[in-house]
Design a protein around this motif. Structure first.
Motif, mmCIF file in Angstrom:
data_model
loop_
_atom_site.group_PDB
_atom_site.id
_atom_site.type_symbol
_atom_site.label_atom_id
_atom_site.label_comp_id
_atom_site.label_asym_id
_atom_site.label_seq_id
_atom_site.Cartn_x
_atom_site.Cartn_y
_atom_site.Cartn_z
ATOM 1 N N LEU A 212 17.832 14.529 -1.726
ATOM 2 C CA LEU A 212 16.968 13.424 -1.310
ATOM 3 C C LEU A 212 17.586 12.100 -1.716
ATOM 4 C CD1 LEU A 212 13.413 14.645 -2.341
ATOM 5 C CD2 LEU A 212 14.475 14.693 -0.089
ATOM 6 N N THR A 213 17.452 11.121 -0.843
ATOM 7 C CA THR A 213 17.796 9.769 -1.285
ATOM 8 C C THR A 213 16.658 9.305 -2.185
ATOM 9 O OG1 THR A 213 16.635 8.777 0.560
ATOM 10 C CG2 THR A 213 18.969 9.242 0.887
ATOM 11 N N ALA B 155 12.778 10.429 -1.905
ATOM 12 C CA ALA B 155 12.120 11.043 -3.056
ATOM 13 C C ALA B 155 10.864 10.258 -3.429
ATOM 14 C CB ALA B 155 13.082 11.087 -4.244
ATOM 15 N N ALA B 156 10.988 8.937 -3.370
ATOM 16 C CA ALA B 156 9.843 8.097 -3.715
ATOM 17 C C ALA B 156 8.685 8.342 -2.760
ATOM 18 C CB ALA B 156 10.253 6.626 -3.684
ATOM 19 N N ILE B 157 9.015 8.465 -1.479
ATOM 20 C CA ILE B 157 7.957 8.686 -0.490
ATOM 21 C C ILE B 157 7.303 10.060 -0.698
ATOM 22 C CG2 ILE B 157 7.522 9.012 1.980
ATOM 23 C CD1 ILE B 157 9.770 6.888 2.417
ATOM 24 N N TYR B 158 8.122 11.094 -0.950
ATOM 25 C CA TYR B 158 7.583 12.434 -1.189
ATOM 26 C C TYR B 158 6.726 12.468 -2.443
ATOM 27 C CZ TYR B 158 10.486 14.613 2.429
ATOM 28 O OH TYR B 158 11.037 14.977 3.601
ATOM 29 N N ARG B 159 7.234 11.819 -3.492
ATOM 30 C CA ARG B 159 6.460 11.779 -4.734
ATOM 31 C C ARG B 159 5.075 11.193 -4.470
ATOM 32 N NH1 ARG B 159 11.390 10.534 -7.667
ATOM 33 N NH2 ARG B 159 11.163 8.300 -7.314
ATOM 34 N N ASN B 160 5.099 10.117 -3.688
ATOM 35 C CA ASN B 160 3.842 9.436 -3.409
ATOM 36 C C ASN B 160 2.900 10.304 -2.592
ATOM 37 O OD1 ASN B 160 2.167 7.478 -1.595
ATOM 38 N ND2 ASN B 160 2.766 6.314 -3.412
ATOM 39 N N GLY C 152 5.634 6.484 -6.643
ATOM 40 C CA GLY C 152 6.052 6.368 -5.249
ATOM 41 C C GLY C 152 6.664 5.044 -4.842
ATOM 42 N N ALA C 153 7.041 4.206 -5.836
ATOM 43 C CA ALA C 153 7.723 2.966 -5.468
ATOM 44 C C ALA C 153 9.165 3.294 -5.108
ATOM 45 C CB ALA C 153 7.695 1.987 -6.635
ATOM 46 N N THR C 154 9.628 2.768 -3.977
ATOM 47 C CA THR C 154 11.020 3.010 -3.610
ATOM 48 C C THR C 154 11.890 2.028 -4.405
ATOM 49 O OG1 THR C 154 10.886 1.434 -1.806
ATOM 50 C CG2 THR C 154 10.397 3.714 -1.271
ATOM 51 N N PRO C 155 13.166 2.386 -4.577
ATOM 52 C CA PRO C 155 14.051 1.470 -5.312
ATOM 53 C C PRO C 155 14.033 0.071 -4.695
ATOM 54 C CG PRO C 155 15.155 3.537 -4.930
ATOM 55 C CD PRO C 155 13.853 3.624 -4.210
ATOM 56 N N PHE C 156 13.953 0.008 -3.380
ATOM 57 C CA PHE C 156 13.932 -1.300 -2.719
ATOM 58 C C PHE C 156 12.722 -2.121 -3.150
ATOM 59 C CE2 PHE C 156 12.459 -3.906 0.888
ATOM 60 C CZ PHE C 156 13.505 -4.809 0.920
ATOM 61 N N GLU C 157 11.577 -1.424 -3.234
ATOM 62 C CA GLU C 157 10.358 -2.144 -3.634
ATOM 63 C C GLU C 157 10.470 -2.692 -5.055
ATOM 64 O OE1 GLU C 157 6.699 -0.203 -1.132
ATOM 65 O OE2 GLU C 157 7.846 1.108 -2.435
ATOM 66 N N ILE C 158 11.122 -1.883 -5.919
ATOM 67 C CA ILE C 158 11.315 -2.329 -7.304
ATOM 68 C C ILE C 158 12.228 -3.544 -7.342
ATOM 69 C CG2 ILE C 158 12.287 -1.677 -9.536
ATOM 70 C CD1 ILE C 158 9.823 -0.119 -9.119
#
Lengths: 233, 413
Positions: A72-73, A77-82, B321-327
């Motif tokens: 996962l990028t 991963a962030a989206i799945y976690r959420n 669920g924060a993406t690296p971009f959002e951070i």
């Protein structure tokens, strides 16, 4: 719900490497409440982190709700976690400058919900954990049990498929622990799948299934008769 | 870019900045100080420049004054020590033959008793052409300056300075059309000019038409001295050399005779001062920009500490669920926001400083700094540079923040 097969994970330590997970096979169905037990260093936290997509396995497959979790990028991963997961930590990990309702609303913020919707949903979940009156309080104005309940509300806010709890009662006294467990049991009764990492036998007994890890392999995997926490409260 | 207009983005920024007041304040001080210093320095430099400009302001700065003296070398049968006199024909020849000359203004000056009713005084009387107004601007308060008609008809009219008015007239008395007696001859007052900063050049109290001056003082073609003004891009030193060489030639003076004609090169003096001003401005910019950069590094530094401090929070946010971009976006927006606010505060307090400088040093005729100010364009360019640098420097901690694996961030106690 959750399919893990032949999962390996090792951490490099200097020149050598520490083999933490040595081929884990685990299958969890929807609606289960599983305790993952083991002494420190047994690999239980690592397993939870991999399941939580906070860490990645070196080898093996991990399928969550029919979605293979691999390569996962960070963004994915962030989206799945959420979308899939709700985390409950031993140290609560609330953001200390946000009040209870803002903390609960945070995962919804990352889902891109409108503010009014977020607050409404967050209030609903806070109500569910019985803290609606405490919505405007900062974490340092709450007791340990209340903080953990806020954290649970936050984990529930995004309506995840799987709740991951890492020593959820580790920082709480027995009475509060039982309250939290009672609440988790209620959630499970409503159909939530819950994974709890713990080293306390009485907490594990309150789950429906106990998986014991030792030195990176599963020693024992058994279904137990759930001890209801309500009888202690 | 849509996120910039969402309330949530700013709520997040506002929350994290206001809940961490000390470090927000510390970060802002760096930028604030940088902008403050830049504005203070630039304004002070501008003020000094303005005060110099005011000093020279009445004169065309690209000018040289030439007058005649005694010769120092014998030439063509003339003895040394001969007095020479400039004439009106000289001015014509200079204008026609010296390259780069814009105006040649012949002037005569004499001192005479001036009488009005029972008041009198000794003042310098200048015989002038209307052209004088072009090279030495007169600020007329009442009436007009001399014109060609006055010259052509040898009119007996006078333009007087405010000082003379005060000495010869009652307070608030009408002066236009009044008569004053110069050297026993009645002159009509046609105008009054404000006292300039009379520190430069000879005092000029009363101006009468050149031709009238010739008549009443019996000057003939002779003139006392002349002002040469170069075209804006002309080299005034070359003009000075050429003019004096030509004059020596016209008056049968040894070409190497240095003493026959005296001169004062205003353009040259002015250049020295402008050179100094340019140097000072460069220094100002250098110091200002260096301070700004230091301010930006302060932002970067504190953001870096902030990111370290907030590693856990960032870990939590990513687990939620924060993406690296959002951070990254969050951190950069914080950096830019803090920079802009601090920059604006710096501009405002810089403005106050300039007001204070103006109040302390900028008042009156002898002011050291006049109208100490900075142009809005410069201020905003500085602010934009600051924001761009702030963004770039904000990216460093932002990248470090997202490099950390969420799990490591969460483990941090």
């Amino acid at each position: 719900m959750l399919e893990i097969s032949k999962l390996h994970k090792s951490y490099p330590i200097g020149d050598s490497s520490l083999h933490v997970l040595k081929g884990i096979d685990l299958s969890v169905k929807s609606g289960e409440m599983v305790a993952i037990m083991g002494s420190s260093g047994s690999g239980k936290s690592t397993l939870l982190n991999i399941i939580g997509m906070l860490d990645e396995a070196d080898e093996g497959d991990y399928i969550l709700d029919n979605v293979p979790i691999k390569n996962l990028t960070e963004k994915k991963a962030a989206i799945y976690r959420n979308k899939f997961l709700g985390f409950i930590f031993q140290s609560f990990n609330l953001i200390n400058y946000k009040n209870a309702v803002e903390n609960v609303a945070l995962p919804l913020y990352y889902q891109g919900l409108k503010r009014s919707e977020r607050i409404e949903k967050a209030m609903f979940h806070l109500g569910k954990v019985g803290l609606a009156d405490w919505a405007k309080h900062l974490p340092n104005e709450l007791s340990g049990g209340q903080k953990q309940r806020v954290a649970i509300a936050r984990a529930l806010a995004a309506n995840p498929k799987l709740l991951l709890a890492d020593e959820p009662t580790g920082a709480l006294d027995t009475k509060t622990s039982h309250e939290i467990m009672e609440f988790l049991q209620q959630l499970n009764d409503e159909g939530k799948t819950i994974l709890i990492v713990t080293h306390e036998e009485d907490i594990a007994d309150m789950c429906k299934r106990i998986v014991r890890l030792k030195d990176g392999v599963i020693m024992e995997d058994k279904f137990v008769t759930q001890v209801r926490a309500s009888q202690y409260v | 870019m849509k996120f910039l207009f969402e309330r949530d983005t700013w709520q997040e920024v506002f929350d994290s900045l206001s809940k961490n007041k000390l470090r927000s304040a510390l970060t802002m001080v760096g930028v604030w100080w940088g902008i403050l210093l830049l504005i203070g320095l630039l304004g002070a430099a501008r003020g000094l420049e303005n005060s110099f400009n005011r000093l020279f302001g009445d004169f065309a700065t690209n000018s040289v004054f030439v007058w005649s003296q005694a010769t120092s070398k014998p030439f063509k049968g003339f003895q040394e020590g001969r007095m020479v006199s400039l004439t009106l024909t000289d001015t014509e020849k200079l204008k026609d033959n010296v390259e780069g000359i814009e105006f040649v203004v012949p002037r005569n000056q004499n001192s005479s008793l001036v009488v009005r009713n029972f008041l009198s005084g000794n003042f310098s009387i200048n015989g002038d052409y209307p052209l004088l107004d072009k090279v030495q601007k007169k600020k007329l308060v009442h009436g007009r300056f001399l014109n060609q008609n006055d010259i052509d008809n040898n009119k007996k009219v006078a333009v007087i300075s405010e000082d003379i008015y005060k000495q010869l007239f009652q307070k608030d008395a009408e002066m236009i059309g009044e008569l004053i007696k110069i050297n026993g001859i009645n002159f009509t007052v046609i105008g009054m000019f404000a006292n300039g900063n009379a520190n430069m050049g000879p005092t000029s109290d009363i101006h009468i038409p050149f031709t009238t001056f010739q008549q009443i003082y019996n000057q003939g073609e002779n003139i006392g001295w002349m002002m040469l003004t170069g075209k804006p891009d002309a080299d005034i030193r070359q003009i000075e050399e050429d003019a004096k060489l030509l004059l020596r030639n016209l008056h049968d003076i040894h070409p190497e005779d240095k003493r026959a004609f005296g001169s004062f090169n205003l353009g040259n003096e002015f250049k020295k001062i402008t050179g100094f001003l340019t140097g000072m401005q460069f220094l100002t910019w250098f110091v200002g920009i260096a301070t700004l950069i230091a301010g930006v590094f302060a932002i970067g530094n504190i953001l870096l500490i902030t990111v370290k401090e907030r590693t856990k929070e960032i870990g939590v946010r990513r687990a939620l669920g924060a993406t690296p971009f959002e951070i990254k976006r969050q951190i950069v927006v914080e950096a830019v926001f803090i920079t802009i606010i601090a920059g604006l505060l710096g501009i405002i307090s810089g403005g106050w400083i300039l007001i204070a400088i103006d109040a302390a040093f900028g008042q009156g005729a002898e002011a050291v700094m006049v109208n100490a100010s900075v142009s809005i364009a410069v201020v905003f360019i500085a602010l934009i540079i600051l924001v761009v640098l702030g963004t770039l420097i904000g990216l460093i901690p932002a990248f470090i923040a997202t490099k950390i694996k969420p799990i490591e961030a969460l483990r941090e106690e």
